[in-house]
Motif scaffolding. Structure first.
Motif, PDB file in Angstrom:
ATOM      1  N   VAL A 127       0.849  -1.183   0.000  1.00 54.91           N
ATOM      2  CA  VAL A 127       0.000   0.000   0.000  1.00 54.91           C
ATOM      3  C   VAL A 127       0.890   1.240   0.000  1.00 54.91           C
ATOM      4  CG1 VAL A 127      -1.680   1.339   1.325  1.00 54.91           C
ATOM      5  CG2 VAL A 127      -1.889  -1.148   1.208  1.00 54.91           C
ATOM      6  N   SER A 128       0.703   2.113  -0.972  1.00 52.53           N
ATOM      7  CA  SER A 128       1.412   3.388  -1.017  1.00 52.53           C
ATOM      8  C   SER A 128       2.924   3.166  -0.927  1.00 52.53           C
ATOM      9  CB  SER A 128       0.886   4.295   0.108  1.00 52.53           C
ATOM     10  OG  SER A 128       1.272   5.624  -0.079  1.00 52.53           O
ATOM     11  N   LEU A 138      -1.050  -1.296  -4.577  1.00 56.26           N
ATOM     12  CA  LEU A 138      -2.153  -0.374  -4.340  1.00 56.26           C
ATOM     13  C   LEU A 138      -1.644   1.049  -4.136  1.00 56.26           C
ATOM     14  CD1 LEU A 138      -4.299  -2.542  -1.877  1.00 56.26           C
ATOM     15  CD2 LEU A 138      -4.283  -2.539  -4.393  1.00 56.26           C
ATOM     16  N   CYS A 139      -2.190   1.958  -4.901  1.00 61.04           N
ATOM     17  CA  CYS A 139      -1.888   3.394  -4.832  1.00 61.04           C
ATOM     18  C   CYS A 139      -0.399   3.660  -4.701  1.00 61.04           C
ATOM     19  CB  CYS A 139      -2.657   4.062  -3.689  1.00 61.04           C
ATOM     20  SG  CYS A 139      -2.713   3.174  -2.119  1.00 61.04           S
ATOM     21  N   SER A 187      -5.105   2.200  -8.682  1.00 64.57           N
ATOM     22  CA  SER A 187      -4.960   3.579  -8.230  1.00 64.57           C
ATOM     23  C   SER A 187      -6.311   4.278  -8.346  1.00 64.57           C
ATOM     24  CB  SER A 187      -3.884   4.296  -9.048  1.00 64.57           C
ATOM     25  OG  SER A 187      -3.639   5.586  -8.543  1.00 64.57           O
ATOM     26  N   ASP A 200      -5.431  10.384  -7.240  1.00 63.38           N
ATOM     27  CA  ASP A 200      -4.252   9.993  -6.477  1.00 63.38           C
ATOM     28  C   ASP A 200      -3.245  11.145  -6.479  1.00 63.38           C
ATOM     29  OD1 ASP A 200      -2.508   8.461  -4.988  1.00 63.38           O
ATOM     30  OD2 ASP A 200      -2.783   6.671  -6.215  1.00 63.38           O
ATOM     31  N   CYS A 250      -5.658   6.044  -2.349  1.00 65.34           N
ATOM     32  CA  CYS A 250      -6.029   4.721  -1.819  1.00 65.34           C
ATOM     33  C   CYS A 250      -7.507   4.574  -1.490  1.00 65.34           C
ATOM     34  CB  CYS A 250      -5.211   4.355  -0.585  1.00 65.34           C
ATOM     35  SG  CYS A 250      -3.431   4.360  -0.847  1.00 65.34           S
ATOM     36  N   PHE A 269      -9.296   5.999   2.953  1.00 62.77           N
ATOM     37  CA  PHE A 269      -8.051   5.253   2.792  1.00 62.77           C
ATOM     38  C   PHE A 269      -8.187   3.834   3.325  1.00 62.77           C
ATOM     39  CE2 PHE A 269      -3.879   3.764   3.838  1.00 62.77           C
ATOM     40  CZ  PHE A 269      -2.985   4.396   3.002  1.00 62.77           C
ATOM     41  N   VAL A 285      -8.546   0.367   1.034  1.00 55.85           N
ATOM     42  CA  VAL A 285      -7.527  -0.685   1.065  1.00 55.85           C
ATOM     43  C   VAL A 285      -8.155  -2.024   1.432  1.00 55.85           C
ATOM     44  CG1 VAL A 285      -5.496  -1.518   2.316  1.00 55.85           C
ATOM     45  CG2 VAL A 285      -5.598   0.867   1.536  1.00 55.85           C
TER      46      VAL A 285
END
Length: 350
Positions: free
Chosen positions: A165-166, A192-193, A218, A222, A266, A273, A277
């Motif tokens: 994630v990120s 993810l993102c 995404s 974003d 996300c 967020f 997720v």
């Protein structure tokens, strides 16, 4: 007299019914074993582990939620267990480690989460698209899976899947997959993102992409830097796949991407967020192993091959070099701004 006789007869009848009821067989107690308990529907059948281990002089905290029968009792696992593993790498700040979105076993995958081994809880250290500790952290993750994890659970070493994630996605795409993806050839990763072009050489020149699934997810709102780096990341993976002779048709099967959601960073569900997720983590099987349709997102089909779509991911891509403006007040009444102002405790810090 007659009234007393009727009362006596009634009492005798009641006693007879009670006797018959006590003689009936009792219903069998519900069993906690079987496939459903492995899927995570019976929490009493699971063992939760929260521990730390020192790998290469670096202390790493980890969490595991595994069916009791998969927990190692003696010698380390040989890698031939029935269940696979789903390894989760949180975003900057680390709150995803504590929410542990992959805690519930799905698709016969045991949930595992790792906490970035630094004070800022950032995978790869640094910040933004600069991750100077990327190679070190990737080596630690690989060592954990290969050497430490078998001490705790019996698992199928050919089925190790990843979600980043990120900032966690930056580590996976920029460092871990190029360095160690060849160790997990028949699995896959949800990015993810986040995503950045490889910062290190591919250990097997990218041959593992022939069988390894990668999906980028995404949103249209974003962060600006990511709207540039994710397409660049996709192009780099495509190029590497072609250098080892992987055809475009196979690339489109193995590498997919989507950014349909209009949420912020996300916020794939358009809400927030953490919830966004969670939706994607819950959909790992549909996205990486199935037809790409996510029921929780109104049956959105995210399985779109990347060839020819690299620059179509974002409808209004920012100019190269553009940066995300300072984050607005998290209590903004504007839903788009509110979604973009993701939690300071989890999300890329730019």
């Amino acid at each position: 007299m007659r009234t007393g006789l009727f009362a006596l007869l009634g009492l005798m009848a009641l006693l007879g019914l009670c006797s018959m009821a006590s003689a009936l067989p009792k219903p069998a107690a519900a069993s906690s074993s079987g496939k459903n308990s492995v899927k995570g529907t019976n929490s009493s059948a699971f063992r939760f582990i929260d521990d730390s281990v020192t790998l290469g002089n670096v202390s790493v905290r980890f969490r595991i939620n595994a069916p009791s029968q998969a927990v190692v009792q003696g010698s380390p696992s040989s890698g031939s267990g029935r269940l696979g593993v789903h390894v989760f790498l949180h975003g900057d700040g680390g709150s995803g480690f504590f929410t542990f979105p992959n805690k519930q076993s799905q698709s016969d995958l045991i949930g595992v989460a790792l906490l970035a081994p630094n004070n800022n809880r950032r995978w790869g250290g640094g910040g933004g698209l600069t991750r100077p500790d990327g190679p070190l952290h990737s080596a630690i993750i690989n060592q954990f899976i290969q050497q430490e994890l078998p001490k705790h659970i019996n698992f199928d070493s050919s089925r190790v899947f990843f979600t980043g994630v990120s900032g966690g996605s930056l580590l996976l795409s920029g460092f871990f997959l190029p360095q160690f993806g060849a160790n997990f050839k028949n699995a896959g990763a949800l990015l993810l993102c986040g995503g950045m072009p490889p910062q290190v050489a591919f250990s097997d020149q990218g041959q593992f992409l022939q069988t390894f699934r990668v999906h980028w997810e995404s949103t249209q709102n974003d962060l600006v830097e990511l709207q540039n780096s994710i397409p660049d990341c996709i192009k780099a993976y495509e190029k590497q796949a072609r250098t080892v002779g992987i055809s475009d048709s196979v690339i489109n099967q193995q590498l997919t991407a989507d950014a349909t959601s209009v949420g912020g960073h996300c916020a794939f569900d358009g809400v927030g967020f953490t919830s966004g997720v969670q939706v994607l983590v819950n959909s790992l099987e549909q996205v990486l192993l199935g037809n790409g349709v996510i029921p929780a997102l109104h049956n959105l089909n995210v399985r779109v091959g990347v060839v020819g779509n690299e620059d179509r991911l974002f409808k209004n891509p920012p100019p190269k070099g553009a940066r995300t403006p300072p984050r607005p007040n998290r209590k903004s009444s504007n839903p788009v701004l509110a979604a973009r102002s993701f939690s300071d405790l989890d999300g890329i810090v730019l």
